[in-house]
Design a protein around this motif. Structure first.
Motif, PDB file in Angstrom:
ATOM      1  N   GLY A 246      46.581  43.596  29.880  1.00 15.61           N
ATOM      2  CA  GLY A 246      45.956  44.923  30.374  1.00 15.61           C
ATOM      3  C   GLY A 246      44.560  45.153  30.341  1.00 15.61           C
TER       4      GLY A 246
ATOM      5  N   SER B 220      51.606  42.218  33.841  1.00 17.50           N
ATOM      6  CA  SER B 220      50.333  42.767  34.360  1.00 17.50           C
ATOM      7  C   SER B 220      49.076  41.750  34.057  1.00 17.50           C
ATOM      8  CB  SER B 220      49.849  43.944  33.903  1.00 17.50           C
ATOM      9  OG  SER B 220      51.005  44.886  34.319  1.00 17.50           O
TER      10      SER B 220
ATOM     11  N   LEU C 236      45.372  42.665  34.508  1.00 21.21           N
ATOM     12  CA  LEU C 236      44.534  43.916  34.918  1.00 21.21           C
ATOM     13  C   LEU C 236      42.984  43.828  34.291  1.00 21.21           C
ATOM     14  CD1 LEU C 236      47.276  46.832  34.913  1.00 21.21           C
ATOM     15  CD2 LEU C 236      46.378  45.625  36.728  1.00 21.21           C
TER      16      LEU C 236
ATOM     17  N   ARG D 125      51.906  41.947  38.549  1.00 20.39           N
ATOM     18  CA  ARG D 125      50.881  42.859  39.059  1.00 20.39           C
ATOM     19  C   ARG D 125      49.604  42.562  38.956  1.00 20.39           C
ATOM     20  NH1 ARG D 125      53.764  46.272  42.597  1.00 20.39           N
ATOM     21  NH2 ARG D 125      52.098  47.584  43.372  1.00 20.39           N
ATOM     22  N   LEU D 126      48.546  42.430  39.601  1.00 23.51           N
ATOM     23  CA  LEU D 126      47.377  41.910  39.339  1.00 23.51           C
ATOM     24  C   LEU D 126      46.294  42.945  39.977  1.00 23.51           C
ATOM     25  CD1 LEU D 126      49.116  39.333  40.363  1.00 23.51           C
ATOM     26  CD2 LEU D 126      46.949  38.332  39.342  1.00 23.51           C
ATOM     27  N   GLY D 127      45.033  42.987  39.174  1.00 24.72           N
ATOM     28  CA  GLY D 127      44.083  44.092  39.875  1.00 24.72           C
ATOM     29  C   GLY D 127      42.665  44.153  39.033  1.00 24.72           C
TER      30      GLY D 127
ATOM     31  N   PRO E 228      41.283  47.389  38.191  1.00 24.17           N
ATOM     32  CA  PRO E 228      41.403  48.722  38.224  1.00 24.17           C
ATOM     33  C   PRO E 228      40.091  49.676  37.513  1.00 24.17           C
ATOM     34  CG  PRO E 228      43.068  48.216  36.333  1.00 24.17           C
ATOM     35  CD  PRO E 228      42.379  47.046  36.902  1.00 24.17           C
TER      36      PRO E 228
ATOM     37  N   HIS F  37      46.277  47.642  42.551  1.00 26.82           N
ATOM     38  CA  HIS F  37      47.102  46.617  42.071  1.00 26.82           C
ATOM     39  C   HIS F  37      47.819  46.050  43.042  1.00 26.82           C
ATOM     40  CE1 HIS F  37      47.732  48.886  37.792  1.00 26.82           C
ATOM     41  NE2 HIS F  37      46.359  48.772  38.312  1.00 26.82           N
TER      42      HIS F  37
END
Ligand SMILES: CC(C)(COP(=O)(O)OP(=O)(O)OC[C@H]1O[C@@H](n2cnc3c(N)ncnc32)[C@H](O)[C@@H]1OP(=O)(O)O)[C@@H](O)C(=O)NCCC(=O)NCCSC(=O)/C=C/CCCCCCCCCCCCC(=O)O
Length: 720
Positions: A59, A96, A98, A118-120, A122, A156
């Motif tokens: 995370g 994730s 992230l 899910r990738l991002g 943020p 994401h």
């Protein structure tokens, strides 16, 4: 906090272990440094896989560490060492990846993601930028436009989109770790020359200047004063214009400014506050972790006006069966069409078929709700009407059905008293449009059962809402605080301001709309009806009082006078502003209103004075904050986080200012108190300006930080 094992003979498997999201705490970073060193030094190991335990890769950086003296190995050299390794390193991404988690993966030579991952990046939503090389590696990997999009929005992406963009190399349907280990075996002997992203040239788009100008304009417009999105654009620009190491220097420099900013503190506070409000508790001791919600399989909405339609859509989108009741045939037909349209558009936006359409049944007969688990009443805001509906519901519904009201201010306890089982009654205050707005106030009365509150909170979560449990009082939390805010805005007009000036000050502060544009949008008649109900609208001469005084308090009849002229705002094409036609949205300054205001001042012997933005902010915001302290003192909100989340998600309070109560702490509680005292002296007939005793007590206790207010509140309550 990173486990090392050797698997399949020659693959070093590093597992991040820091529940619940494997955040990169100092211990995890140390664990990664140590285990990578071990893997690279082990002659039996030919390649390495990094994964996270419990189905989540990582995370990101440990946000809790940001406010502390950070120790342990820094991220940038740690990721650099992975990239520079002479053995292939594969990131196995489940759940994730992230922020720093994705930056860690970008330092690896290959990335394999599970199809549900899910990738991002943020960081922007925390007031930061991806400062572990993310702003420099991502544009090199996927190009400047796509990197700008991901980094400035913080959104994401799914594994499928990540694959399409080139963020990941493969998507796995089953065990990602197994797939990554197999893959690591297959690439063990391959050259890594083409796998180190930092060595890639950053593709320079042909429309370079226009692209960055456009990106900067876009973030400035949408950021409402937030600085992180602007810094993100600057950092990506550095990737496109400088060699990697110089770009990294720029990334670091920009991060240093953001890291210590009040905005980053505010946004990180919001992150934790949003999670804290789900851990609700009631003054009677009932709590989120000891109160079990009852499952809701079938729900009903009564009344299909604007709010009822939005609620029906939000319920149907959860996949449950919904009964929508509207007694007027014509309204029912119109609502059916409108709801279907909303569901179809919603499904289209998400690339789905509108399955929810078939989840709703319509009826004009209240008997249709006999077998539902929960009802949300959304009829016209009129106590007599709502009382009748609650009496009917109590007679019609099966035993145990939860009865909820979507009132925005009326007494939930009074409605509960109309039913056979008042413990099953709570308020569910949605915000328009109900299928879009994220906030839900769940209002409990003294008789509401913990199970009713838990069920409404869980239903809110299912509908994708940020739900906040609050006590019952006039206007609950949000609208109660709004009253003195709007009142001050009216007074400022009397004293010399214009709607344009007040709105500009509030919009520059970060609200999407100032108080007058917002009032035009929601309709001036709404407040007028409430004031009429409160007996405030009669002309002053009839009651023997001056027109600008009601019940010994200052009162501005400006809003009433506009309503008398049929100026209800956007819907009538006239309000505080003028509009091209009824329903138009572009507010234009209205010369009629300006001369009306001048005449009004002259009639009342008011001499206009110069009012600046500072006074607008102090008068409107501090009085709202003061009411927030009263709400805490009264135990209507359990803590400042509840109020702040309500204002950020329901009232457009700029998130980078953390919510009204956090903002008060940033300004300084002593300053807020001093300014309120100052204005109270100048306006002794405005009780809302009287500083609340909790504010005084907090100042007397040395103005503790917002996370310590609960201790002072608890002490205050124990002494009452
Ligand atoms: C999607 C999630 C990961 C999971 O969602 P969900 O399953 O719904 O669970 P949640 O309820 O959200 O969370 C569960 C609990 O976990 C806690 N949590 C979650 N993420 C974190 C985290 N990253 N850190 C700490 N704790 C976390 C959460 O609070 C819950 O606990 P609780 O219920 O509150 O007790 C979802 O959680 C999610 O989206 N998480 C956040 C993801 C994110 O935003 N990641 C980015 C983090 S920032 C980052 O990674 C930055 C990287 C670059 C850092 C470089 C640092 C360099 C510092 C240099 C500074 C230089 C300045 C010098 C100044 C000077 O000169 O002095």
């Amino acid at each position: 906090m990173a486990q090392y094992t050797r698997v399949s003979g020659s693959v070093g498997l590093i597992t991040l272990q820091n529940p619940p999201v494997n955040a990169l705490s100092a211990a995890v970073r140390q664990g990664i440094v140590d285990t990578v060193k071990r893997a690279l030094g082990d002659p039996k190991v030919k390649s390495v896989v990094i994964c996270g335990q419990n189905g989540i890769f990582c995370g990101g950086a440990d946000i809790k560490e940001f406010g502390t003296n950070m120790s342990g190995p820094p991220l940038v050299p740690m990721i650099h060492a992975i990239e520079a390794a002479n053995k292939p390193v594969v990131a196995a991404i489940e759940g994730s990846a992230l922020g720093g988690g994705l930056e860690l993966a970008l330092g690896c030579h290959y990335r394999i993601a599970h199809s549900k991952a899910r990738l991002g990046l943020p960081e922007v939503s925390l007031g930061l930028l991806p400062a572990a090389g993310g702003t420099q590696r991502l544009p090199r990997l996927i190009g400047v436009p796509a990197a700008l999009d991901l980094i400035t929005t913080g959104r994401h992406v799914t594994a499928a989109e990540a694959l399409q963009l080139g963020v990941v190399d493969r998507v796995a349907e089953h065990s990602t770790v197994d797939a990554a280990v197999k893959f690591a075996l297959s690439v063990a002997a391959k050259s890594l020359d083409a796998r180190r992203i930092s060595t890639y040239p950053c593709p320079r788009p042909s429309d370079f200047d226009a692209l960055f100008e456009g990106a900067m304009q876009k973030v400035r417009q949408s950021a409402r004063g937030a600085i992180a999105p602007v810094a993100c654009v600057q950092a990506v620009r550095a990737a496109a214009t400088r060699p990697y190491l110089q770009g990294m220097e720029r990334e670091k420099e920009l991060m240093a400014t953001l890291f210590t900013s009040g905005q980053a503190r505010a946004l990180q506070y919001c992150f934790f506050a949003q999670r804290a409000v789900s851990k609700w508790n009631m003054p009677n001791g009932a709590r989120w972790d000891t109160s079990k919600p009852r499952p809701v399989h079938k729900a009903a909405v009564i009344g299909l006006g604007t709010m009822g339609r939005g609620i029906a859509v939000a319920l149907a989108q959860t996949g449950m069966s919904v009964v929508a009741v509207e007694t007027q045939e014509k309204q029912l037909m119109e609502a059916k069409q409108a709801v279907s349209g909303m569901l179809e558009r919603g499904a289209k936006r998400r690339g789905l078929t509108p399955a929810a359409l078939h989840k709703i049944s319509y009826s004009h007969d209240i008997q249709a709700v006999a077998d539902v688990d929960l009802v949300i009443e959304a009829v016209f805001e009129d106590m007599a009407l709502k009382k009748k509906v609650f009496q009917q519901l109590s007679a019609v519904c099966k035993p145990g059905t939860f009865l909820c009201t979507n009132t925005s201010a009326l007494d939930v306890d009074h409605l509960a008293s109309q039913t056979r089982n008042p413990e099953l009654v709570v308020g569910m205050h949605f915000f328009a449009p109900a299928h879009v707005m994220k906030l839900l106030e769940v209002v409990y009365g003294p008789q509401s059962s913990p199970q009713a509150v838990a069920t409404a909170m869980q239903l809110g979560k299912k509908m994708g809402k940020v739900s906040v449990a609050v006590g019952n009082c006039r206007g609950f939390v949000g609208n109660r605080m709004l009253k003195p805010y709007i009142e001050q805005a009216f007074f400022l007009l009397e004293e010399g301001a214009t709607p344009e000036l007040v709105d500009r000050a509030l919009e520059e502060f970060g609200f999407p709309m100032g108080v007058f544009r917002m009032s035009d949008l929601s309709g001036l008649d709404v407040g007028w009806r409430v004031r009429k109900g409160d007996g405030l609208v009669e002309s002053g001469s009839a009651s023997g009082q001056p027109t600008r005084l009601r019940e010994g308090r200052r009162y501005s009849p400006l809003g009433d006078l506009l309503c008398e002229q049929g100026r209800f705002g956007q819907k009538t094409g006239r309000g505080w502003y003028q509009y091209d036609k009824p329903g138009s949205r572009v507010a234009r300054s209205d010369p009629w209103f300006h001369s009306f205001l001048e005449e009004y001042r002259a009639r009342h012997g008011l001499v206009a004075r110069r009012i600046d933005h500072q006074e607008v902010l102090e008068r409107c915001l501090y009085v709202l904050i003061n009411e927030g302290f009263r709400i805490l003192e009264d135990g209507i909100a359990a803590g400042p986080e509840d109020i702040d989340i309500i204002y950020v998600f329901g009232y457009g309070w700029p998130r980078h200012r953390g919510g009204p109560m956090f903002y008060a702490g940033m300004v300084g509680l002593a300053t807020v108190l001093e300014r309120l005292e100052h204005y109270r002296q100048a306006h002794p007939d405005v009780p809302y300006l009287q500083p609340c005793s909790l504010l005084r007590r907090l100042v007397a206790s040395g103005s503790p930080p917002v996370h310590r207010w609960r201790e002072v509140i608890k002490k205050l309550h124990s002494q009452l």
